[in-house]
Design a protein around this motif. Structure first.
Motif, PDB file in Angstrom:
ATOM      1  N   THR A   1       0.847  -1.194   0.000  1.00  0.00           N
ATOM      2  CA  THR A   1       0.000   0.000   0.000  1.00  0.00           C
ATOM      3  C   THR A   1       0.878   1.239   0.000  1.00  0.00           C
ATOM      4  O   THR A   1       1.835   1.321   0.768  1.00  0.00           O
ATOM      5  CB  THR A   1      -0.925   0.022   1.228  1.00  0.00           C
ATOM      6  OG1 THR A   1      -1.723  -1.162   1.237  1.00  0.00           O
ATOM      7  CG2 THR A   1      -1.842   1.236   1.190  1.00  0.00           C
TER       8      THR A   1
ATOM      9  N   LEU B   1      -3.100  10.089  -3.698  1.00  0.00           N
ATOM     10  CA  LEU B   1      -3.198   8.926  -4.572  1.00  0.00           C
ATOM     11  C   LEU B   1      -3.003   7.674  -3.722  1.00  0.00           C
ATOM     12  O   LEU B   1      -1.920   7.421  -3.202  1.00  0.00           O
ATOM     13  CB  LEU B   1      -2.155   9.007  -5.686  1.00  0.00           C
ATOM     14  CG  LEU B   1      -2.120   7.845  -6.680  1.00  0.00           C
ATOM     15  CD1 LEU B   1      -3.496   7.609  -7.303  1.00  0.00           C
ATOM     16  CD2 LEU B   1      -1.076   8.091  -7.759  1.00  0.00           C
TER      17      LEU B   1
ATOM     18  N   VAL C   1      -2.736   3.800  -3.527  1.00  0.00           N
ATOM     19  CA  VAL C   1      -2.343   2.724  -4.438  1.00  0.00           C
ATOM     20  C   VAL C   1      -2.180   1.419  -3.670  1.00  0.00           C
ATOM     21  O   VAL C   1      -1.416   1.349  -2.702  1.00  0.00           O
ATOM     22  CB  VAL C   1      -1.018   3.051  -5.158  1.00  0.00           C
ATOM     23  CG1 VAL C   1      -0.695   1.970  -6.187  1.00  0.00           C
ATOM     24  CG2 VAL C   1      -1.091   4.418  -5.827  1.00  0.00           C
TER      25      VAL C   1
ATOM     26  N   THR D   1      -1.019  -2.431  -4.419  1.00  0.00           N
ATOM     27  CA  THR D   1      -0.381  -3.302  -5.402  1.00  0.00           C
ATOM     28  C   THR D   1      -0.573  -4.755  -4.980  1.00  0.00           C
ATOM     29  O   THR D   1      -0.260  -5.116  -3.844  1.00  0.00           O
ATOM     30  CB  THR D   1       1.120  -2.998  -5.514  1.00  0.00           C
ATOM     31  OG1 THR D   1       1.305  -1.599  -5.712  1.00  0.00           O
ATOM     32  CG2 THR D   1       1.743  -3.762  -6.670  1.00  0.00           C
TER      33      THR D   1
ATOM     34  N   TRP E   1      -2.371  -2.966 -10.137  1.00  0.00           N
ATOM     35  CA  TRP E   1      -2.185  -1.707  -9.434  1.00  0.00           C
ATOM     36  C   TRP E   1      -3.561  -1.078  -9.242  1.00  0.00           C
ATOM     37  O   TRP E   1      -4.142  -0.541 -10.182  1.00  0.00           O
ATOM     38  CB  TRP E   1      -1.291  -0.768 -10.229  1.00  0.00           C
ATOM     39  CG  TRP E   1       0.048  -1.348 -10.578  1.00  0.00           C
ATOM     40  CD1 TRP E   1       0.352  -2.114 -11.667  1.00  0.00           C
ATOM     41  CD2 TRP E   1       1.250  -1.215  -9.827  1.00  0.00           C
ATOM     42  NE1 TRP E   1       1.668  -2.468 -11.643  1.00  0.00           N
ATOM     43  CE2 TRP E   1       2.261  -1.928 -10.524  1.00  0.00           C
ATOM     44  CE3 TRP E   1       1.590  -0.562  -8.642  1.00  0.00           C
ATOM     45  CZ2 TRP E   1       3.572  -2.003 -10.074  1.00  0.00           C
ATOM     46  CZ3 TRP E   1       2.898  -0.637  -8.186  1.00  0.00           C
ATOM     47  CH2 TRP E   1       3.879  -1.350  -8.890  1.00  0.00           C
TER      48      TRP E   1
ATOM     49  N   SER F   1      -5.581   1.851  -7.950  1.00  0.00           N
ATOM     50  CA  SER F   1      -5.305   3.224  -7.520  1.00  0.00           C
ATOM     51  C   SER F   1      -6.567   4.076  -7.576  1.00  0.00           C
ATOM     52  O   SER F   1      -7.441   3.860  -8.423  1.00  0.00           O
ATOM     53  CB  SER F   1      -4.218   3.851  -8.401  1.00  0.00           C
ATOM     54  OG  SER F   1      -4.694   4.076  -9.703  1.00  0.00           O
TER      55      SER F   1
ATOM     56  N   ARG G   1       0.363  10.541 -11.338  1.00  0.00           N
ATOM     57  CA  ARG G   1       0.452   9.290 -12.103  1.00  0.00           C
ATOM     58  C   ARG G   1       1.896   9.049 -12.561  1.00  0.00           C
ATOM     59  O   ARG G   1       2.408   7.922 -12.492  1.00  0.00           O
ATOM     60  CB  ARG G   1      -0.463   9.355 -13.329  1.00  0.00           C
ATOM     61  CG  ARG G   1      -1.946   9.277 -13.019  1.00  0.00           C
ATOM     62  CD  ARG G   1      -2.738   9.114 -14.307  1.00  0.00           C
ATOM     63  NE  ARG G   1      -4.159   9.260 -14.076  1.00  0.00           N
ATOM     64  CZ  ARG G   1      -4.885  10.304 -14.450  1.00  0.00           C
ATOM     65  NH1 ARG G   1      -4.306  11.313 -15.104  1.00  0.00           N
ATOM     66  NH2 ARG G   1      -6.182  10.355 -14.205  1.00  0.00           N
TER      67      ARG G   1
ATOM     68  N   LEU H   1       3.942   7.847  -9.737  1.00  0.00           N
ATOM     69  CA  LEU H   1       3.690   6.432  -9.468  1.00  0.00           C
ATOM     70  C   LEU H   1       4.443   5.550 -10.453  1.00  0.00           C
ATOM     71  O   LEU H   1       5.024   4.529 -10.057  1.00  0.00           O
ATOM     72  CB  LEU H   1       2.187   6.147  -9.534  1.00  0.00           C
ATOM     73  CG  LEU H   1       1.777   4.664  -9.453  1.00  0.00           C
ATOM     74  CD1 LEU H   1       2.251   4.039  -8.147  1.00  0.00           C
ATOM     75  CD2 LEU H   1       0.264   4.511  -9.600  1.00  0.00           C
TER      76      LEU H   1
ATOM     77  N   LYS I   1       7.118   2.556  -9.390  1.00  0.00           N
ATOM     78  CA  LYS I   1       6.751   1.146  -9.538  1.00  0.00           C
ATOM     79  C   LYS I   1       7.936   0.177  -9.421  1.00  0.00           C
ATOM     80  O   LYS I   1       7.836  -0.828  -8.698  1.00  0.00           O
ATOM     81  CB  LYS I   1       6.013   0.931 -10.858  1.00  0.00           C
ATOM     82  CG  LYS I   1       4.556   1.360 -10.810  1.00  0.00           C
ATOM     83  CD  LYS I   1       3.877   1.063 -12.133  1.00  0.00           C
ATOM     84  CE  LYS I   1       2.391   1.437 -12.085  1.00  0.00           C
ATOM     85  NZ  LYS I   1       1.718   1.141 -13.358  1.00  0.00           N
TER      86      LYS I   1
ATOM     87  N   VAL J   1      -2.329   1.668 -15.339  1.00  0.00           N
ATOM     88  CA  VAL J   1      -2.711   1.888 -13.945  1.00  0.00           C
ATOM     89  C   VAL J   1      -4.193   1.593 -13.805  1.00  0.00           C
ATOM     90  O   VAL J   1      -5.012   2.051 -14.601  1.00  0.00           O
ATOM     91  CB  VAL J   1      -2.409   3.335 -13.519  1.00  0.00           C
ATOM     92  CG1 VAL J   1      -2.849   3.566 -12.099  1.00  0.00           C
ATOM     93  CG2 VAL J   1      -0.924   3.617 -13.673  1.00  0.00           C
TER      94      VAL J   1
ATOM     95  N   ARG K   1      -7.510   2.227 -12.335  1.00  0.00           N
ATOM     96  CA  ARG K   1      -8.068   3.406 -11.688  1.00  0.00           C
ATOM     97  C   ARG K   1      -9.554   3.277 -11.445  1.00  0.00           C
ATOM     98  O   ARG K   1     -10.246   2.505 -12.095  1.00  0.00           O
ATOM     99  CB  ARG K   1      -7.816   4.656 -12.543  1.00  0.00           C
ATOM    100  CG  ARG K   1      -6.354   4.868 -12.926  1.00  0.00           C
ATOM    101  CD  ARG K   1      -6.208   6.182 -13.651  1.00  0.00           C
ATOM    102  NE  ARG K   1      -4.829   6.356 -14.093  1.00  0.00           N
ATOM    103  CZ  ARG K   1      -4.433   6.087 -15.321  1.00  0.00           C
ATOM    104  NH1 ARG K   1      -5.300   5.648 -16.216  1.00  0.00           N
ATOM    105  NH2 ARG K   1      -3.168   6.265 -15.664  1.00  0.00           N
TER     106      ARG K   1
END
Length: 549
Positions: free
Chosen positions: A393, A406, A408, A410, A421, A423, A499, A502, A506, A543, A545
């Protein structure tokens, strides 16, 4: 009556001034010394008023040494400058605001005024439980990590070694918004290290004997950040057991040297058989106390990783007490016996949401209060694989942008062949998003609800993901930045910038997940090589979303 009270106050001030020559005096025609609030081997700390800032309260530390030449004066100023830089970099390091020299050529420096207690007083009060100890230790390590990473001076990076870590130099400040905030004191007497050698020249002994590393006491010319790690180990031992690892009859330099160099600290069980300290935490403390420098953790990052893992385990034990089962990968499969999870498993996909690969947050109302949840739709085969695997997280925000957080999550299988992912942007100007963020801080965990793409009826699976102290602090920082945000960058542009951040992060996330799995199927080298080989393919995935993005 009023005249009598004023007279009493004046008499009290005059009496204090007679006992202490600084009380009632102005330093540098700016700082009015009001009262003595602490003293130690390095000097005295006074409560003062900053006349240039409307009488704002500050703390002034007047050191117990004189400066008799310009070279020493410049060096002292340089070290105070280092302390000031560190205070701006980390909220876990007390801010140094200014410095100067008294008429008697005694150096002093001005710090932010903090209200609370130092760690020594807290240890004496026996008011520390394991959870609180872990929170304090984590914040101490964050501050030390910041110092050891260094500051920039004339284009060079200078890591900073504290050299005097002890309970008296750890202050727990009471903050009505953030709760207790750890502040490391006395970086003004720290030494900075050259990046090239990673070490510092010890020209004179500075430190407290009960907390000094063996190499520090030996006066070795070259010491590095692992000396601070040893001192931290002594402090950790004392916090967790209530006792110092070495019991001495005298306070002589020789006896302390013999103890630090040769004595083996008693085990936690020998101190108190009833102490319930996780084995990994006990081993971490003893490793920090290793006599040989090479046998200690090599940097604060290693210690922080261990503390995060221990915190997650402790959160798992708390969940176990409510009949939840614990999974070592920081995921708890949720049984139907728990009230909030039973509610989750009965939820159906909202009719106003498309049946697509999206996710969105929702505050779940239960008898346990408001519980943050994240709802995600995935193919059934992916749910079956990912629900039992590894996760991460992250909370990403930048102060100079539109106030966005944001969030996220994973999810990966063990071989990193499948990575998702999840998000979602929380708009921090929106009251609903603020409530979700606050709930994440308050609970320290969230439920992740899985719905299958093929059959989006009731919730398929639920897992519980816990948040460490660092993650909760990130959310707090974001909430606090709302009022101060004056960004001219619009919402959509801010989203695009986050974004991009991110995408850059990654590979780091994947590498960290791979490292966390080092004790399972593959060796450390195999995991890291495998993770690196997968990064390009993982990063190329879109991503995942929520609809509002």
């Amino acid at each position: 009556m009023k005249t009598s009270m004023l007279s009493d106050i004046q008499d009290e001030v005059m009496h204090k001034a007679e006992l202490d020559g600084y009380i009632g005096k102005f330093l540098n025609n700016r700082y009015l010394i009001r009262d003595l609030i602490g003293k130690g081997g390095m000097g005295r700390v006074y409560l003062a008023e900053d006349a240039a800032k409307g009488g704002m309260p500050v703390a002034v530390k007047i050191l117990s040494l004189s400066i008799d030449n310009q070279q020493i004066s410049q060096r002292f100023g340089r070290e105070i400058f280092i302390g000031a830089q560190l205070g701006r970099k980390s909220k876990q390091i007390a801010r140094v605001l200014s410095y100067g020299i008294t008429d008697e050529k005694i150096p002093f420096y001005v710090m932010e005024y903090l209200q609370g207690r130092n760690l020594k007083a807290i240890i004496k009060s026996n008011s520390l439980n394991l959870t609180k100890s872990l929170e304090i230790l984590y914040q101490i390590c964050l501050g030390l990590q910041c110092a050891h990473q260094g500051i920039s001076l004339k284009g060079e990076i200078y890591p900073v070694l504290h050299r005097d870590i002890k309970p008296e130099n750890i202050f727990i400040a009471e903050d009505p918004k953030q709760g207790d905030v750890v502040k490391i004191l006395d970086f003004g007497i720290a030494k900075f290290l050259t990046e090239r050698a990673g070490m510092t020249l010890t020209e004179s002994f500075i430190g407290s004997l009960p907390y000094c590393s063996p190499e520090h006491m030996e006066g070795r010319k070259l010491i590095d950040v692992r000396s601070d790690i040893y001192s931290l180990g002594v402090l950790m031992y004392e916090m967790l057991t209530g006792q110092h690892p070495f019991a001495l009859k005298t306070n002589s330099f020789g006896d302390w040297y013999q103890a630090h160099k040769f004595q083996v600290p008693p085990t936690f069980k020998e101190i108190n058989p009833d102490l319930k300290i996780p084995r990994e935490l006990q081993e971490l403390v003893m490793t920090c106390l290793a006599k040989e420098v090479k046998n200690r953790p090599q940097d604060m990052g290693k210690i922080l990783s261990s503390l995060e893992r221990i915190q997650q385990l402790e959160n798992g034990e708390v969940l176990n007490s409510t009949n939840q089962s614990y999974n070592p990968a920081n995921v708890q499969l949720v049984p139907v016996t728990s009230i909030s999870e039973k509610i989750c498993l009965q939820k159906t996909w909202p009719v106003n949401k498309p049946k697509a690969l999206i996710c969105f947050p929702h505050l779940l109302q239960s008898t346990q209060g408001s519980i943050p949840t994240l709802w995600a739709m995935l193919p059934k085969k992916e749910i079956d694989v990912l629900v039992k695997q590894i996760n991460n997280t992250e909370f990403i925000f930048q102060k100079n942008l539109y106030p966005l957080l944001l969030w996220v999550t994973t999810l990966c299988d063990k071989k990193f062949d499948l990575t998702r992912w999840l998000s979602y942007f929380l708009d921090m100007k929106d009251s609903k998003s603020q409530k979700i963020a606050q709930a994440l801080v308050n609970t320290g965990y969230y439920h992740l609800l899985f719905f299958s793409l093929e059959n989006p009826g009731k919730c398929e699976k639920v897992i519980t993901l816990t948040l460490c102290a660092r993650q909760r602090q990130q959310i707090i920082d974001c909430l606090e930045s709302i009022e101060n945000t004056k960004s001219i960058i619009e919402l959509n542009e801010s989203k695009n910038m986050l974004r991009l951040h991110l995408e850059k992060k990654k590979p780091e996330i994947i590498s960290q997940l791979a490292e966390n799995q080092r004790n399972q199927k593959f060796s450390v080298r195999e995991w890291l090589n495998y993770a690196v080989s997968k990064v390009s393919r993982v990063v190329s995935r879109p991503v995942f979303r929520g609809k509002s993005v």
